[in-house]
Design a protein around this motif. Structure first.
Motif, PDB file in Angstrom:
ATOM      1  N   TRP A 193      -6.977  -3.844 -11.087  1.00  0.00           N
ATOM      2  CA  TRP A 193      -7.523  -3.483  -9.784  1.00  0.00           C
ATOM      3  C   TRP A 193      -7.664  -1.964  -9.665  1.00  0.00           C
ATOM      4  O   TRP A 193      -7.023  -1.203 -10.384  1.00  0.00           O
ATOM      5  CB  TRP A 193      -6.596  -3.964  -8.670  1.00  0.00           C
ATOM      6  CG  TRP A 193      -6.467  -5.445  -8.562  1.00  0.00           C
ATOM      7  CD1 TRP A 193      -5.593  -6.251  -9.236  1.00  0.00           C
ATOM      8  CD2 TRP A 193      -7.242  -6.313  -7.730  1.00  0.00           C
ATOM      9  NE1 TRP A 193      -5.782  -7.562  -8.873  1.00  0.00           N
ATOM     10  CE2 TRP A 193      -6.784  -7.634  -7.954  1.00  0.00           C
ATOM     11  CE3 TRP A 193      -8.279  -6.107  -6.820  1.00  0.00           C
ATOM     12  CZ2 TRP A 193      -7.323  -8.732  -7.295  1.00  0.00           C
ATOM     13  CZ3 TRP A 193      -8.824  -7.197  -6.155  1.00  0.00           C
ATOM     14  CH2 TRP A 193      -8.349  -8.495  -6.401  1.00  0.00           C
ATOM     15  N   VAL A 194      -8.485  -1.519  -8.718  1.00  0.00           N
ATOM     16  CA  VAL A 194      -8.513  -0.102  -8.366  1.00  0.00           C
ATOM     17  C   VAL A 194      -9.019   0.016  -6.927  1.00  0.00           C
ATOM     18  O   VAL A 194      -9.963  -0.665  -6.528  1.00  0.00           O
ATOM     19  CB  VAL A 194      -9.392   0.728  -9.321  1.00  0.00           C
ATOM     20  CG1 VAL A 194     -10.875   0.374  -9.203  1.00  0.00           C
ATOM     21  CG2 VAL A 194      -9.192   2.219  -9.106  1.00  0.00           C
ATOM     22  N   HIS A 195      -8.331   0.851  -6.161  1.00  0.00           N
ATOM     23  CA  HIS A 195      -8.748   1.108  -4.786  1.00  0.00           C
ATOM     24  C   HIS A 195     -10.021   1.949  -4.802  1.00  0.00           C
ATOM     25  O   HIS A 195     -10.211   2.816  -5.662  1.00  0.00           O
ATOM     26  CB  HIS A 195      -7.640   1.841  -4.029  1.00  0.00           C
ATOM     27  CG  HIS A 195      -7.847   1.915  -2.549  1.00  0.00           C
ATOM     28  ND1 HIS A 195      -8.715   2.818  -1.965  1.00  0.00           N
ATOM     29  CD2 HIS A 195      -7.306   1.194  -1.517  1.00  0.00           C
ATOM     30  CE1 HIS A 195      -8.691   2.658  -0.644  1.00  0.00           C
ATOM     31  NE2 HIS A 195      -7.856   1.675  -0.351  1.00  0.00           N
ATOM     32  N   ASP A 220      -2.281   1.367 -12.425  1.00  0.00           N
ATOM     33  CA  ASP A 220      -1.249   1.373 -13.460  1.00  0.00           C
ATOM     34  C   ASP A 220      -0.685   0.000 -13.775  1.00  0.00           C
ATOM     35  O   ASP A 220       0.136  -0.118 -14.687  1.00  0.00           O
ATOM     36  CB  ASP A 220      -0.061   2.256 -13.021  1.00  0.00           C
ATOM     37  CG  ASP A 220      -0.423   3.723 -12.902  1.00  0.00           C
ATOM     38  OD1 ASP A 220      -1.506   4.108 -13.383  1.00  0.00           O
ATOM     39  OD2 ASP A 220       0.386   4.488 -12.320  1.00  0.00           O
ATOM     40  N   GLU A 221      -1.079  -1.034 -13.028  1.00  0.00           N
ATOM     41  CA  GLU A 221      -0.384  -2.311 -13.143  1.00  0.00           C
ATOM     42  C   GLU A 221      -1.334  -3.499 -13.342  1.00  0.00           C
ATOM     43  O   GLU A 221      -1.546  -4.289 -12.415  1.00  0.00           O
ATOM     44  CB  GLU A 221       0.480  -2.556 -11.899  1.00  0.00           C
ATOM     45  CG  GLU A 221       1.446  -3.706 -12.078  1.00  0.00           C
ATOM     46  CD  GLU A 221       2.320  -3.959 -10.858  1.00  0.00           C
ATOM     47  OE1 GLU A 221       3.054  -4.955 -10.879  1.00  0.00           O
ATOM     48  OE2 GLU A 221       2.252  -3.166  -9.885  1.00  0.00           O
ATOM     49  N   ARG A 235       0.627 -10.971   1.944  1.00  0.00           N
ATOM     50  CA  ARG A 235       0.278  -9.779   2.727  1.00  0.00           C
ATOM     51  C   ARG A 235      -0.778 -10.111   3.784  1.00  0.00           C
ATOM     52  O   ARG A 235      -0.850  -9.477   4.828  1.00  0.00           O
ATOM     53  CB  ARG A 235      -0.233  -8.664   1.822  1.00  0.00           C
ATOM     54  CG  ARG A 235       0.749  -8.154   0.788  1.00  0.00           C
ATOM     55  CD  ARG A 235       1.854  -7.264   1.357  1.00  0.00           C
ATOM     56  NE  ARG A 235       2.920  -7.990   2.020  1.00  0.00           N
ATOM     57  CZ  ARG A 235       3.844  -8.698   1.395  1.00  0.00           C
ATOM     58  NH1 ARG A 235       3.860  -8.811   0.083  1.00  0.00           N
ATOM     59  NH2 ARG A 235       4.796  -9.308   2.069  1.00  0.00           N
ATOM     60  N   ALA A 236      -1.626 -11.095   3.486  1.00  0.00           N
ATOM     61  CA  ALA A 236      -2.685 -11.477   4.420  1.00  0.00           C
ATOM     62  C   ALA A 236      -2.204 -12.477   5.456  1.00  0.00           C
ATOM     63  O   ALA A 236      -2.990 -12.908   6.314  1.00  0.00           O
ATOM     64  CB  ALA A 236      -3.867 -12.065   3.646  1.00  0.00           C
ATOM     65  N   ARG A 286      -0.057  -3.521  -5.481  1.00  0.00           N
ATOM     66  CA  ARG A 286       0.964  -3.934  -4.509  1.00  0.00           C
ATOM     67  C   ARG A 286       0.952  -2.994  -3.302  1.00  0.00           C
ATOM     68  O   ARG A 286       0.922  -3.431  -2.152  1.00  0.00           O
ATOM     69  CB  ARG A 286       2.351  -3.955  -5.150  1.00  0.00           C
ATOM     70  CG  ARG A 286       2.481  -4.936  -6.299  1.00  0.00           C
ATOM     71  CD  ARG A 286       3.870  -4.839  -6.943  1.00  0.00           C
ATOM     72  NE  ARG A 286       3.916  -5.538  -8.213  1.00  0.00           N
ATOM     73  CZ  ARG A 286       4.210  -6.827  -8.351  1.00  0.00           C
ATOM     74  NH1 ARG A 286       4.480  -7.558  -7.277  1.00  0.00           N
ATOM     75  NH2 ARG A 286       4.215  -7.386  -9.541  1.00  0.00           N
ATOM     76  N   LEU A 287       0.981  -1.703  -3.589  1.00  0.00           N
ATOM     77  CA  LEU A 287       0.943  -0.712  -2.522  1.00  0.00           C
ATOM     78  C   LEU A 287      -0.391  -0.763  -1.780  1.00  0.00           C
ATOM     79  O   LEU A 287      -0.436  -0.721  -0.547  1.00  0.00           O
ATOM     80  CB  LEU A 287       1.149   0.680  -3.124  1.00  0.00           C
ATOM     81  CG  LEU A 287       0.968   1.869  -2.167  1.00  0.00           C
ATOM     82  CD1 LEU A 287       1.984   1.834  -1.049  1.00  0.00           C
ATOM     83  CD2 LEU A 287       1.070   3.191  -2.955  1.00  0.00           C
ATOM     84  N   GLY A 288      -1.490  -0.870  -2.540  1.00  0.00           N
ATOM     85  CA  GLY A 288      -2.805  -0.884  -1.916  1.00  0.00           C
ATOM     86  C   GLY A 288      -3.035  -2.096  -1.037  1.00  0.00           C
ATOM     87  O   GLY A 288      -3.548  -1.972   0.082  1.00  0.00           O
TER      88      GLY A 288
END
Length: 294
Positions: A193-195, A220-221, A235-236, A286-288
């Motif tokens: 993934w990437v934000h 990174d993950e 999260r949703a 996770r953070l994003g």
């Protein structure tokens, strides 16, 4: 992507000419700080005129047409316009660049789960991309086309991971909340993934440093679907995703969805960090995800 990239470029003092396919978005691009023009990426004359008028130092190729309801079962049909933009559109941009003396091109590619399906689960730029599932072969060929053409032109190819962030997350969250995004098989396939904001910052660096070659622009993950999909659902505020066996999912969702879920390969971002000095605001999905869905 353009909505996150243009403000970053403007903030760093760049003069930006942004293109759109119709007049409806001209005002938005102007609000973002760009000079806005209407351009048809599939019309060589339109592209040539737009590039000649802008007289840019560099071109960023972000042309896609991924809109409407996702259709993983018929990916090549869903991506038909984007396939043309990544082939015909790339040719038009590179021809216009050569005609007007533009010496640097940066183009969008993809590195979400399409690494070669052999060996380890995480791939570098040295590893080939996968030939593609049966219902996405044309789309995968188009990705290889834009990469080969831009690298041959001494430009930079940025393989963005699965993009999420403002304007990109909603289409993913809706089916998760409706439990229409099941976990297939063991969910062993990896995804990167990437934000959007991190993808944009990498693009700025590639432009300013006149980077050459291919770069994986991912977080990174890289992680298996069995980790990120339940986390995203939680999260949703959705119920845990249902689990569907592979044999049932293939006729219902298509080969691409099953491949992603069970055999997909993620990517390493080590080269982009090392050569571009890229630093991520969201080093982990996770953070994003947590911030986007707070």
């Amino acid at each position: 992507m353009g909505r996150r990239l243009v403000p970053q470029l403007v903030a760093r003092g760049h003069q930006v000419t942004a293109t759109t396919t119709g007049p409806g978005k001209l005002h938005l691009l102007q609000q973002l700080g760009a000079e806005a023009v209407v351009m048809d990426g599939l019309d060589a004359a339109s592209v040539g005129e737009s590039v000649a008028a802008a007289r840019p130092d560099a071109i960023v190729h972000q042309m896609t047409a991924i809109a409407g309801k996702p259709d993983m079962k018929h990916m090549d049909r869903w991506f038909a316009q984007t396939i043309r933009l990544r082939t015909e559109g790339t040719d038009h941009l590179l021809a216009a660049a050569e005609a007007t003396g533009v010496s640097h091109v940066v183009a969008q590619s993809y590195a979400g789960w399409n690494g070669i399906r052999r060996g380890g689960w995480v791939k570098t730029e040295e590893d080939p991309l996968d030939p593609g599932p049966t219902n996405a072969r044309k789309g995968w060929e188009a990705i290889r086309y834009v990469e080969d053409a831009v690298v041959k032109a001494d430009g930079a190819v940025l393989r963005y991971g699965w993009l999420y962030g403002p304007g990109a997350t909603a289409d993913l969250i809706e089916p998760v909340r409706k439990r229409q995004f099941p976990l297939v098989g063991g969910g062993t396939g990896y995804t990167s993934w990437v934000h959007l904001d991190d993808a944009a910052s990498a693009t700025v660096l590639a432009l300013e440093q006149r980077a050459r070659g291919v770069f994986n622009i991912v977080d990174d993950e890289p992680a298996p679907v069995s980790e990120w999909l339940p986390y995203l659902a939680a999260r949703a505020g959705a119920k845990r995703p249902m689990r569907v066996p592979t044999w049932l999912a293939r006729p219902l969702a298509g080969d691409a969805a099953v491949t992603m879920m069970t055999e997909g390969r993620g990517f390493s971002n080590a080269k982009a960090k090392r050569e571009l000095g890229w630093e991520l605001r969201y080093p982990s999905w996770r953070l994003g995800f947590e911030e986007e869905l707070a």
